[in-house]
Design a protein around this motif. Structure first.
Motif, PDB file in Angstrom:
ATOM      1  N   GLY A  58       0.789  -1.226   0.000  1.00 19.54           N
ATOM      2  CA  GLY A  58       0.000   0.000   0.000  1.00 19.54           C
ATOM      3  C   GLY A  58       0.817   1.270   0.000  1.00 19.54           C
ATOM      4  N   VAL A  59       2.157   1.127   0.106  1.00 17.49           N
ATOM      5  CA  VAL A  59       3.038   2.291   0.023  1.00 17.49           C
ATOM      6  C   VAL A  59       3.994   2.087  -1.139  1.00 17.49           C
ATOM      7  N   THR A  60       4.544   3.201  -1.633  1.00 15.09           N
ATOM      8  CA  THR A  60       5.522   3.110  -2.700  1.00 15.09           C
ATOM      9  C   THR A  60       6.698   2.260  -2.262  1.00 15.09           C
ATOM     10  N   LYS A  61       7.171   1.408  -3.167  1.00 13.33           N
ATOM     11  CA  LYS A  61       8.288   0.516  -2.899  1.00 13.33           C
ATOM     12  C   LYS A  61       7.987  -0.467  -1.771  1.00 13.33           C
ATOM     13  N   ALA A  62       6.750  -0.966  -1.743  1.00  7.27           N
ATOM     14  CA  ALA A  62       6.392  -2.008  -0.775  1.00  7.27           C
ATOM     15  C   ALA A  62       7.356  -3.181  -0.914  1.00  7.27           C
ATOM     16  N   GLY A  63       7.727  -3.747   0.216  1.00  4.54           N
ATOM     17  CA  GLY A  63       8.654  -4.871   0.217  1.00  4.54           C
ATOM     18  C   GLY A  63      10.095  -4.474   0.454  1.00  4.54           C
ATOM     19  N   SER A  64      10.412  -3.173   0.354  1.00  2.54           N
ATOM     20  CA  SER A  64      11.776  -2.728   0.643  1.00  2.54           C
ATOM     21  C   SER A  64      12.129  -3.107   2.076  1.00  2.54           C
ATOM     22  N   ASP A  65      13.202  -3.855   2.241  1.00  5.10           N
ATOM     23  CA  ASP A  65      13.512  -4.424   3.551  1.00  5.10           C
ATOM     24  C   ASP A  65      14.867  -3.910   4.047  1.00  5.10           C
ATOM     25  N   PHE A  66      14.819  -3.046   5.055  1.00  7.70           N
ATOM     26  CA  PHE A  66      16.027  -2.467   5.639  1.00  7.70           C
ATOM     27  C   PHE A  66      16.360  -3.101   6.990  1.00  7.70           C
ATOM     28  N   THR A  67      15.620  -4.125   7.380  1.00 12.03           N
ATOM     29  CA  THR A  67      15.727  -4.633   8.745  1.00 12.03           C
ATOM     30  C   THR A  67      17.070  -5.307   9.030  1.00 12.03           C
ATOM     31  N   GLN A  68      17.657  -5.987   8.039  1.00 15.98           N
ATOM     32  CA  GLN A  68      18.912  -6.673   8.298  1.00 15.98           C
ATOM     33  C   GLN A  68      20.046  -5.687   8.544  1.00 15.98           C
ATOM     34  N   ASN A  69      20.089  -4.610   7.761  1.00 15.08           N
ATOM     35  CA  ASN A  69      21.102  -3.580   7.992  1.00 15.08           C
ATOM     36  C   ASN A  69      20.971  -2.986   9.385  1.00 15.08           C
ATOM     37  N   VAL A  70      19.729  -2.814   9.819  1.00 14.03           N
ATOM     38  CA  VAL A  70      19.463  -2.233  11.137  1.00 14.03           C
ATOM     39  C   VAL A  70      19.910  -3.182  12.253  1.00 14.03           C
ATOM     40  N   LEU A  71      19.588  -4.464  12.105  1.00 15.34           N
ATOM     41  CA  LEU A  71      19.986  -5.454  13.108  1.00 15.34           C
ATOM     42  C   LEU A  71      21.509  -5.516  13.264  1.00 15.34           C
ATOM     43  N   ILE A  72      22.209  -5.504  12.143  1.00 14.99           N
ATOM     44  CA  ILE A  72      23.669  -5.576  12.193  1.00 14.99           C
ATOM     45  C   ILE A  72      24.248  -4.329  12.842  1.00 14.99           C
ATOM     46  N   ALA A  73      23.706  -3.158  12.492  1.00 18.53           N
ATOM     47  CA  ALA A  73      24.180  -1.916  13.105  1.00 18.53           C
ATOM     48  C   ALA A  73      23.990  -1.973  14.614  1.00 18.53           C
ATOM     49  N   ALA A  74      22.805  -2.394  15.038  1.00 15.69           N
ATOM     50  CA  ALA A  74      22.514  -2.455  16.472  1.00 15.69           C
ATOM     51  C   ALA A  74      23.429  -3.438  17.191  1.00 15.69           C
ATOM     52  N   ASP A  75      23.683  -4.567  16.559  1.00 14.77           N
ATOM     53  CA  ASP A  75      24.561  -5.568  17.148  1.00 14.77           C
ATOM     54  C   ASP A  75      25.974  -4.999  17.332  1.00 14.77           C
ATOM     55  N   THR A  76      26.521  -4.389  16.290  1.00 23.69           N
ATOM     56  CA  THR A  76      27.911  -3.922  16.349  1.00 23.69           C
ATOM     57  C   THR A  76      28.086  -2.772  17.337  1.00 23.69           C
ATOM     58  N   TYR A  77      27.110  -1.889  17.453  1.00 19.43           N
ATOM     59  CA  TYR A  77      27.234  -0.802  18.424  1.00 19.43           C
ATOM     60  C   TYR A  77      27.218  -1.351  19.847  1.00 19.43           C
ATOM     61  N   GLY A  78      26.606  -2.508  19.994  1.00 17.11           N
ATOM     62  CA  GLY A  78      26.562  -3.147  21.302  1.00 17.11           C
ATOM     63  C   GLY A  78      27.884  -3.742  21.737  1.00 17.11           C
ATOM     64  N   TRP A  79      28.863  -3.762  20.840  1.00 16.47           N
ATOM     65  CA  TRP A  79      30.192  -4.246  21.216  1.00 16.47           C
ATOM     66  C   TRP A  79      30.960  -3.199  22.025  1.00 16.47           C
TER      67      TRP A  79
END
Length: 467
Positions: A39-60
């Motif tokens: 229902g939004v432009t570019k439906a299916g665009s998935d940024f979640t993996q980049n976000v998870l990795i960023a969050a993991d690495t900052y936690g180091w």
């Protein structure tokens, strides 16, 4: 205030980090980005993996609490997390003046960050309203680094990146042109891994650029503020952080990230440049004006490259440059090696600071794989390409959903892309062949740029191995 939304770019990725590091709440990191719903432009665009990795690495980082949110709404984005946290990472679609994230197709979840005030709205091609948290008037002095991973987030003089620094952030990272953040996620993975190991922002960018030469992220990364700083020091035990994955703030849909990388992967993406790449010995006081780049003034740099590689021939390379930080007169010159018309991952990266050559590195190809160069024969690659174009290319294009087509007649008689087969929204496309010396693999790559509703530009990429 109601503002018409204008999109300038492809996929946008803003970085807010998240990983719980210890019980000490001295410093925080937030990472934000979602998978876009129907229902939004570019439906299916998935940024979640980049976000998870960023969050993991900052936690180091020692004494950091790091979190991620894949379901952020307007109230979450406009909260004091933006400004009070030491690290913020956001990944999405957008342009110079805004970045977007959306988890549900409802008013409160169509949101993001803009350079304007809180509550500024825009209307998309579906006549749906988006409401943005504002940087204008926000106190950002507690922020060490905010990363906006999105197309054109660092384009021009007044953008997300420069606005965050103007509001008090010590440093910001963005991109000055269209990027493929989802398809080139390993650049981000290396950048964030180095940050999480306590390296400076400048070094983390340099290391990511060295490993992933020729990517859009390497070509267009820009910075503002003091990027010589590091975000902290590596904690003694990463494992004590990543095991605490059961802690979740359900009220804010905010979570402590799980461990996203094995120990082997952490070592790979966190390794210093010298471990895997050849750093050349160069002349002292080697100067070059990166701001006023002139390809005719490269003689001394090329001479230094030839001191290492006596077979270097400029005719086999394509040259590009990027001014990363104008105030610091900091930027890069990239020489990408070609086998005939085939692009490769081998190249030389020249790092320049204060208009002085700081280093020249043989990048892309790792030390242990340099021996593979002489094994690759142009004739063998050309034969593979010819067979691919004659027998497999059309089928591969018709079977992918990575590229938007309107016609099944995808190839011209010479086996190049038939422009008329691409969607009506297509404004540009490029196709190329690419050889990776580390993997010993040949690829076909097609990039497609689409303009949506005459305002919004996004990029699609199809990449397939040629066996």
């Amino acid at each position: 205030m109601k503002k018409k939304k204008i999109f300038y770019n492809f996929a946008i990725t803003l970085i807010a980090t998240g990983t719980l590091i210890s019980h000490c709440q001295a410093s925080t990191a937030y990472s934000v980005g979602s998978k876009w719903p129907q229902g939004v432009t570019k439906a299916g665009s998935d940024f979640t993996q980049n976000v998870l990795i960023a969050a993991d690495t900052y936690g180091w980082l020692a004494n950091y609490s790091s979190y991620y949110n894949n379901q952020a709404d307007y109230n979450y984005i406009k909260s004091t997390r933006l400004g009070n946290s030491q690290i913020y990472f956001i990944n999405g679609h957008g342009g110079p003046d805004h970045v977007e994230t959306v988890y549900k197709n409802t008013n409160n979840y169509r949101t993001g960050i803009s350079i304007y005030n809180n509550g500024v709205t825009s209307t998309d091609e579906y006549n749906q309203t988006w409401t943005f948290a504002g940087l204008n008037g926000r106190d950002m002095k507690n922020t060490k680094l905010i990363t906006f991973v999105n197309c054109n987030s660092g384009r021009g003089d007044n953008n997300l990146m420069t606005k965050a620094v103007a509001q008090g952030a010590k440093a910001s990272v963005g991109f000055r042109n269209e990027i493929f953040s989802r398809q080139e996620s390993e650049w981000l993975k290396r950048y964030n891994s180095l940050l999480g190991n306590g390296w400076s922002i400048d070094y983390s960018i340099k290391a990511a650029n060295t490993a992933y030469l020729g990517t859009s992220l390497q070509n267009f990364v820009v910075t503002a503020g003091d990027t010589s700083i590091s975000l902290g020091t590596l904690k003694k035990s990463i494992r004590q952080t990543t095991e605490q994955t059961s802690l979740t703030d359900f009220a804010n849909k905010e979570s402590v990230p799980p461990s996203t990388m094995s120990e082997k992967e952490r070592e790979k993406f966190s390794a210093p440049i010298e471990k895997n790449y050849v750093v050349l010995d160069i002349d002292k006081e080697l100067e070059f004006d990166i701001i006023n780049f002139n390809e005719n003034n490269l003689e001394k740099i090329i001479s230094n490259i030839k001191n290492y590689d006596n077979e270097f021939n400029i005719k086999n390379y394509k040259i590009s440059h990027n001014v990363i930080n104008t105030e610091k007169k900091y930027g890069t010159i990239t020489f990408i090696y070609y086998i005939g018309a085939i692009e490769t991952n081998k190249g030389y990266l020249v790092n320049i600071e204060d208009n002085k050559v700081e280093s020249i590195t043989l990048g892309g190809i790792k030390k242990q794989n340099i021996k593979n160069i002489e094994k690759v024969k142009a004739e063998a690659l050309s034969k593979k390409i010819s067979e691919f174009e004659s027998n497999k290319k059309e089928k591969a294009l018709l079977n992918t959903n990575e590229i938007n087509l309107k016609s099944s007649k995808v190839l011209n008689k010479n086996n190049t892309i038939n422009k008329l087969s691409l969607s009506d929204n297509t404004i540009a496309y490029t196709e190329r062949y690419y050889y990776d010396f580390n993997e010993s693999k040949l690829y076909y790559i097609l990039d497609q740029s689409e303009k949506i509703d005459n305002t919004y530009i996004d990029g699609n990429r199809f990449k397939t191995e040629i066996e």
